[in-house]
Design a protein around this motif. Structure first.
Motif, PDB file in Angstrom:
ATOM      1  N   GLY A 124       4.642 -19.066  86.123  1.00 43.02           N
ATOM      2  CA  GLY A 124       3.431 -18.514  85.615  1.00 43.02           C
ATOM      3  C   GLY A 124       2.763 -19.707  84.665  1.00 43.02           C
ATOM      4  N   ILE A 125       3.699 -20.370  83.912  1.00 35.70           N
ATOM      5  CA  ILE A 125       3.274 -21.650  83.093  1.00 35.70           C
ATOM      6  C   ILE A 125       2.937 -22.445  83.907  1.00 35.70           C
ATOM      7  CG2 ILE A 125       4.221 -23.082  81.500  1.00 35.70           C
ATOM      8  CD1 ILE A 125       6.283 -21.135  80.184  1.00 35.70           C
ATOM      9  N   LEU A 126       3.537 -22.746  84.963  1.00 34.22           N
ATOM     10  CA  LEU A 126       3.123 -23.987  85.730  1.00 34.22           C
ATOM     11  C   LEU A 126       1.657 -23.895  86.370  1.00 34.22           C
ATOM     12  CD1 LEU A 126       6.480 -24.565  87.627  1.00 34.22           C
ATOM     13  CD2 LEU A 126       5.524 -26.157  85.915  1.00 34.22           C
ATOM     14  N   ARG A 127       1.414 -22.469  86.691  1.00 37.76           N
ATOM     15  CA  ARG A 127       0.125 -22.299  87.530  1.00 37.76           C
ATOM     16  C   ARG A 127      -0.972 -22.451  86.247  1.00 37.76           C
ATOM     17  NH1 ARG A 127       1.103 -20.531  92.984  1.00 37.76           N
ATOM     18  NH2 ARG A 127       3.170 -20.033  93.193  1.00 37.76           N
ATOM     19  N   LYS A 128      -0.597 -21.824  85.190  1.00 39.00           N
ATOM     20  CA  LYS A 128      -1.756 -21.681  84.280  1.00 39.00           C
ATOM     21  C   LYS A 128      -2.161 -23.102  83.789  1.00 39.00           C
ATOM     22  CE  LYS A 128      -3.465 -17.944  82.283  1.00 39.00           C
ATOM     23  NZ  LYS A 128      -2.723 -17.212  81.311  1.00 39.00           N
ATOM     24  N   CYS A 129      -1.167 -24.029  83.557  1.00 45.16           N
ATOM     25  CA  CYS A 129      -1.375 -25.476  83.332  1.00 45.16           C
ATOM     26  C   CYS A 129      -1.993 -25.949  84.297  1.00 45.16           C
ATOM     27  CB  CYS A 129       0.001 -26.012  82.975  1.00 45.16           C
ATOM     28  SG  CYS A 129       0.896 -25.314  81.611  1.00 45.16           S
ATOM     29  N   GLY A 130      -1.861 -25.563  85.494  1.00 49.63           N
ATOM     30  CA  GLY A 130      -2.247 -26.198  86.551  1.00 49.63           C
ATOM     31  C   GLY A 130      -3.849 -25.802  86.653  1.00 49.63           C
ATOM     32  N   LYS A 131      -4.391 -24.588  86.337  1.00 49.13           N
ATOM     33  CA  LYS A 131      -5.691 -24.304  86.139  1.00 49.13           C
ATOM     34  C   LYS A 131      -6.638 -24.980  85.044  1.00 49.13           C
ATOM     35  CE  LYS A 131      -5.978 -21.685  89.620  1.00 49.13           C
ATOM     36  NZ  LYS A 131      -6.256 -22.375  90.828  1.00 49.13           N
ATOM     37  N   SER A 132      -5.808 -25.752  84.091  1.00 51.37           N
ATOM     38  CA  SER A 132      -6.639 -26.215  82.977  1.00 51.37           C
ATOM     39  C   SER A 132      -6.589 -27.781  83.406  1.00 51.37           C
ATOM     40  CB  SER A 132      -5.663 -26.302  81.732  1.00 51.37           C
ATOM     41  OG  SER A 132      -4.816 -27.200  81.736  1.00 51.37           O
ATOM     42  N   ASN A 133      -7.455 -28.541  82.352  1.00 52.14           N
ATOM     43  CA  ASN A 133      -7.327 -30.010  82.659  1.00 52.14           C
ATOM     44  C   ASN A 133      -6.644 -30.710  81.629  1.00 52.14           C
ATOM     45  OD1 ASN A 133      -9.097 -29.756  80.939  1.00 52.14           O
ATOM     46  ND2 ASN A 133     -10.995 -30.551  81.813  1.00 52.14           N
ATOM     47  N   ARG A 134      -5.862 -30.058  80.675  1.00 54.84           N
ATOM     48  CA  ARG A 134      -4.748 -30.576  79.786  1.00 54.84           C
ATOM     49  C   ARG A 134      -3.930 -31.535  80.410  1.00 54.84           C
ATOM     50  NH1 ARG A 134      -7.751 -30.154  76.105  1.00 54.84           N
ATOM     51  NH2 ARG A 134      -7.673 -28.616  74.553  1.00 54.84           N
ATOM     52  N   SER A 135      -3.561 -32.623  79.493  1.00 56.34           N
ATOM     53  CA  SER A 135      -2.434 -33.376  80.071  1.00 56.34           C
ATOM     54  C   SER A 135      -1.065 -32.508  79.881  1.00 56.34           C
ATOM     55  CB  SER A 135      -2.208 -34.470  79.244  1.00 56.34           C
ATOM     56  OG  SER A 135      -3.452 -35.476  79.448  1.00 56.34           O
ATOM     57  N   ILE A 136      -0.330 -32.641  80.897  1.00 54.69           N
ATOM     58  CA  ILE A 136       0.717 -31.722  81.142  1.00 54.69           C
ATOM     59  C   ILE A 136       2.189 -32.690  81.175  1.00 54.69           C
ATOM     60  CG2 ILE A 136       2.033 -29.897  82.205  1.00 54.69           C
ATOM     61  CD1 ILE A 136      -0.814 -29.166  81.221  1.00 54.69           C
ATOM     62  N   LEU A 137       2.950 -32.448  80.186  1.00 50.67           N
ATOM     63  CA  LEU A 137       4.237 -33.330  80.447  1.00 50.67           C
ATOM     64  C   LEU A 137       5.271 -32.120  80.845  1.00 50.67           C
ATOM     65  CD1 LEU A 137       5.867 -36.083  78.648  1.00 50.67           C
ATOM     66  CD2 LEU A 137       7.129 -33.872  78.213  1.00 50.67           C
ATOM     67  N   ILE A 138       6.007 -32.291  81.865  1.00 48.10           N
ATOM     68  CA  ILE A 138       7.126 -31.434  82.429  1.00 48.10           C
ATOM     69  C   ILE A 138       8.552 -32.234  82.353  1.00 48.10           C
ATOM     70  CG2 ILE A 138       8.202 -30.118  84.563  1.00 48.10           C
ATOM     71  CD1 ILE A 138       5.131 -30.233  85.753  1.00 48.10           C
ATOM     72  N   LYS A 139       9.360 -31.240  81.521  1.00 49.52           N
ATOM     73  CA  LYS A 139      10.786 -31.882  81.176  1.00 49.52           C
ATOM     74  C   LYS A 139      11.679 -31.381  82.365  1.00 49.52           C
ATOM     75  CE  LYS A 139      11.308 -33.126  76.736  1.00 49.52           C
ATOM     76  NZ  LYS A 139      12.237 -32.634  75.386  1.00 49.52           N
ATOM     77  N   ARG A 140      12.712 -32.193  82.739  1.00 43.80           N
ATOM     78  CA  ARG A 140      13.334 -31.815  83.813  1.00 43.80           C
ATOM     79  C   ARG A 140      14.491 -30.671  83.441  1.00 43.80           C
ATOM     80  NH1 ARG A 140      17.252 -36.489  86.820  1.00 43.80           N
ATOM     81  NH2 ARG A 140      18.206 -34.810  88.459  1.00 43.80           N
ATOM     82  N   GLY A 141      14.500 -29.717  84.038  1.00 44.21           N
ATOM     83  CA  GLY A 141      15.540 -28.613  83.604  1.00 44.21           C
ATOM     84  C   GLY A 141      16.849 -29.424  84.040  1.00 44.21           C
ATOM     85  N   PHE A 142      17.875 -29.084  82.845  1.00 43.93           N
ATOM     86  CA  PHE A 142      18.932 -29.802  82.822  1.00 43.93           C
ATOM     87  C   PHE A 142      20.093 -29.458  83.975  1.00 43.93           C
ATOM     88  CE2 PHE A 142      18.891 -26.625  79.319  1.00 43.93           C
ATOM     89  CZ  PHE A 142      19.994 -25.939  79.848  1.00 43.93           C
ATOM     90  N   GLY A 143      19.687 -28.466  84.834  1.00 46.91           N
ATOM     91  CA  GLY A 143      20.503 -28.404  86.068  1.00 46.91           C
ATOM     92  C   GLY A 143      19.724 -28.592  87.446  1.00 46.91           C
TER      93      GLY A 143
END
Ligand code: PEP
Ligand code: MN
Length: 332
Positions: free
Chosen positions: A186-205
């Motif tokens: 839900g978060i990823l797709r919402k961020c995909g619909k905006s044009n803001r810069s997005i920083l994705i942190k790696r899940g620790f697993g």
């Protein structure tokens, strides 16, 4: 497979083709693009007739892959650029959480003093326990906004869940999707619909494949402004909080076109190692460093043990000069 459609394909036609080939259909600013599963290795004649370019990919690392785009993507923040043709290593610093106006203002002043252009702090904190400080929420975002206007800084702050993703997109210059939120589509797709810069942190697993595929959700929703952040993964080791996966960073640099930011603070979990790790990260030629600092780490409401005090950060920042010169990077 990624297919660039030629000018004969308008929106209706592109969407119809998307449905027919079970592909995502997006517009990348220049053309309509279809993205099918990477299992498809050859386009049929009718698709070829409508394509201006076709890219076959080894795996579902597609838009983020070097097979598609060999150069590192560029993130334009106005006052600075991350990635692209620059050799910039962008320093990002600030406390784990916004705690008060006084605290975040001190952090903002430290940034100004050292020429750091991006201030970090969380307002919505994804804590491991519900009984600890959860962040100031919207009040925290407003304080960050105030620091941006007062000091001309860019702001990175995290989204914890989909209830406030629009709010964070509105207030942040860079939206941080935290390690625990990396899988939240839900978060990823919402961020995909905006044009803001997005920083994705790696899940620790998470494996590198899963990590980069999280970025694919944002990219394939139409937002090209994505960065990856290695912040340590869980291993058998218990002496440090996590293990900073520098092999993984080398892999990301080799096979993806996304700028890579390193977060040594969350990786080691203790202030004593952050400076050494930061120098190692700069030596690897990464696009940015994210380091937690606090005016008085002892009383920090989250991640107290890993935050540097300002003296420690000044010394670390200065020590990067010699490393940047040696490896041909530019600390900004
Ligand atoms: C943070 O940046 O303060 C944070 C919570 O990071 P992570 O999602 O990597 O744990
Ligand atoms: Mn933190």
């Amino acid at each position: 497979m990624i297919i660039h459609l030629n000018n004969f394909a308008d929106k209706t036609k592109a969407e119809e083709l998307g449905r027919h080939y079970e592909a995502i259909c997006m517009h990348d600013g220049k053309q309509y693009v279809l993205i099918t599963s990477s299992k498809l290795k050859e386009a049929d004649a009718s698709l070829k007739a409508l394509a201006s370019a076709i890219f076959v990919t080894d795996s579902d690392i597609q838009l983020a892959g070097k097979q598609y785009m060999p150069d590192t993507r560029s993130i334009d923040l106005g006052v600075l650029t991350i990635g692209g043709k620059t050799a910039n290593t962008v320093v990002i610093t600030g406390p784990c959480s916004v705690e008060s106006e006084e605290q975040i203002e001190q952090a903002a002043q430290l940034c100004v003093e050292l020429g750091v252009k991006v201030l970090r702090a969380g307002a919505y904190k994804p804590r491991t326990s519900p009984y600890t400080f959860q962040g100031l929420g919207l009040d925290g975002l407003k304080l960050l906004d105030k620091m941006r206007s007062k000091y001309g800084l860019k702001i990175i702050t995290e989204v914890r869940d989909s209830t406030h993703v629009d709010e964070v997109i509105e207030y942040a210059d860079i939206v941080q999707i935290g390690a625990k939120a990396m899988y939240d589509q839900g978060i990823l797709r919402k961020c995909g619909k905006s044009n803001r810069s997005i920083l994705i942190k790696r899940g620790f697993g998470s494996t590198l494949q899963e990590f980069v595929q999280a970025a694919e959700f944002v990219l394939s929703s139409g937002n090209p402004n994505v960065m990856l952040c290695e912040r340590g993964i869980r291993t058998f080791e218990t002496k440090t909080r996590f293990t900073l996966d520098l092999c993984g960073v080398a892999w990301l640099k080799q096979y993806t076109n996304l700028p890579v930011i390193l977060d040594p603070s969350h990786a080691i979990g203790y202030a004593y190692g952050v400076a050494d790790l930061s120098r190692a990260c700069v030596a690897m030629g990464v696009d940015g460093l994210l380091i937690e600092t606090h005016p008085n780490p002892k009383v920090a409401k989250s991640d107290a043990e890993q935050q540097l005090n300002f003296e420690q950060f000044r010394a670390l920042h200065k020590s990067l000069d010699a490393v940047e010169a040696t490896v041909g990077r530019k600390i900004v």
